[in-house]
Design a protein around this motif. Structure first.
Motif, PDB file in Angstrom:
ATOM      1  N   GLU A  89      -2.677  -2.281  43.933  1.00 37.80           N
ATOM      2  CA  GLU A  89      -3.990  -2.915  43.857  1.00 37.80           C
ATOM      3  C   GLU A  89      -4.329  -3.622  45.162  1.00 37.80           C
ATOM      4  OE1 GLU A  89      -4.444  -4.001  39.114  1.00 37.80           O
ATOM      5  OE2 GLU A  89      -3.904  -5.560  40.556  1.00 37.80           O
ATOM      6  N   LYS A 144      -8.472 -10.642  44.931  1.00 43.16           N
ATOM      7  CA  LYS A 144      -9.470 -11.205  44.028  1.00 43.16           C
ATOM      8  C   LYS A 144     -10.231 -12.324  44.734  1.00 43.16           C
ATOM      9  CE  LYS A 144      -8.573 -11.407  39.648  1.00 43.16           C
ATOM     10  NZ  LYS A 144      -8.051 -11.756  38.300  1.00 43.16           N
ATOM     11  N   LYS A 195      -9.483  -6.254  42.926  1.00 50.32           N
ATOM     12  CA  LYS A 195      -9.511  -6.255  41.466  1.00 50.32           C
ATOM     13  C   LYS A 195     -10.585  -7.214  40.959  1.00 50.32           C
ATOM     14  CE  LYS A 195      -6.567  -6.963  37.407  1.00 50.32           C
ATOM     15  NZ  LYS A 195      -5.233  -7.378  36.927  1.00 50.32           N
ATOM     16  N   ASP A 196     -11.427  -6.712  40.061  1.00 57.81           N
ATOM     17  CA  ASP A 196     -12.431  -7.550  39.378  1.00 57.81           C
ATOM     18  C   ASP A 196     -13.325  -8.301  40.366  1.00 57.81           C
ATOM     19  OD1 ASP A 196     -11.226  -6.773  36.972  1.00 57.81           O
ATOM     20  OD2 ASP A 196      -9.858  -8.479  37.006  1.00 57.81           O
ATOM     21  N   TYR A 205     -13.009  -2.361  41.879  1.00 55.67           N
ATOM     22  CA  TYR A 205     -11.538  -2.208  41.900  1.00 55.67           C
ATOM     23  C   TYR A 205     -11.166  -1.153  42.923  1.00 55.67           C
ATOM     24  CZ  TYR A 205      -6.811  -0.998  40.279  1.00 55.67           C
ATOM     25  OH  TYR A 205      -5.461  -0.750  40.201  1.00 55.67           O
TER      26      TYR A 205
END
Length: 230
Positions: free
Chosen positions: A16, A197, A19-20, A9
């Motif tokens: 952001e 992502k 993320k993930d 992250y």
């Protein structure tokens, strides 16, 4: 040499950026990252390179990395040979003459050793950038849109050169690309990013050398393009 990212992250000023992120790259694998501008591609590459720290998550890299940037990032006051040997200078060592001669030959730079960056074409400068990255024989090579500023013919020549270096040196390659066609031509897998992502990972099940006119090649390009745009 492998690369593993687990639950990575990253944010900038509360926004952001990644993320993930979960991704594993196997030894000697060639992986390209594609996605629209702002999807987090370059941030992810910089984290793998150690140029940025993730806010959360685990990054495991089996060896030190070498990085090739979009603009080649050569030192204008150093000639070709001096730019290539610069990583040795940082370590307080001299680059072995035989190694320098070998890499100059491999990168098609023979006869250009004494030229300065301003005397080189864009393709030649990028060859020098790749040669410098290869100087220390590190097994992980990271590239950030290295061919985006080059014309089609020069890019295609460097694609073949890069694949040859990858095979010969058994490199693990992670490359950010602005071109889906380029990514399909070069890589074993294409990582599609969207809004920080990983949206999908596509395995390119095609033998090399690949033909861009091959209907199956075109289907891969069209499929990845559709995922990126939708």
């Amino acid at each position: 040499m492998s690369i593993t990212l687990e639950n990575v992250y990253k944010s900038f000023k509360g926004q952001e950026v990644l993320k993930d992120i979960d991704l594993e790259i196997q030894p000697s694998e060639f992986v390209c990252i594609v996605g629209e501008s702002g999807s987090g591609k370059t941030t992810l590459l910089k984290i793998v390179a150690g140029l940025l720290e993730p806010d959360k998550g685990v990054v495991q890299i089996a060896d030190q990395c070498s990085v090739v940037f979009q603009n080649s990032a050569l030192f204008p006051w150093l000639n070709v040979s001096e730019n290539i040997s610069f990583p040795f200078n940082v370590l307080g060592r001299n680059m072995p003459k035989t190694r320098l001669e070998q890499i100059i030959s491999e990168l098609g730079l023979k006869g250009l050793e004494k030229r300065y960056p301003k005397q080189l074409s864009g393709g030649q400068r990028q060859r020098v950038g790749i040669a410098r990255a290869m100087a220390l024989k590190r097994k992980i090579l990271l590239l950030d849109e290295p061919f985006s500023a080059l014309d089609v013919k020069t890019s295609e020549e460097l694609h073949s050169l890069l694949l040859g270096l990858w095979r010969t040196n058994k490199l693990t390659v992670l490359m950010v690309s602005h071109s889906i066609e380029e990514a399909v031509f070069l890589s074993d897998r294409v990582v599609i990013m969207d809004k920080g992502k990983i949206r999908r990972v596509v395995t390119i099940d095609l033998d090399r050398p690949r033909q861009k006119t091959d209907p199956i090649f075109r289907k891969y390009v069209e499929h990845i393009q559709a995922v990126v745009e939708n």
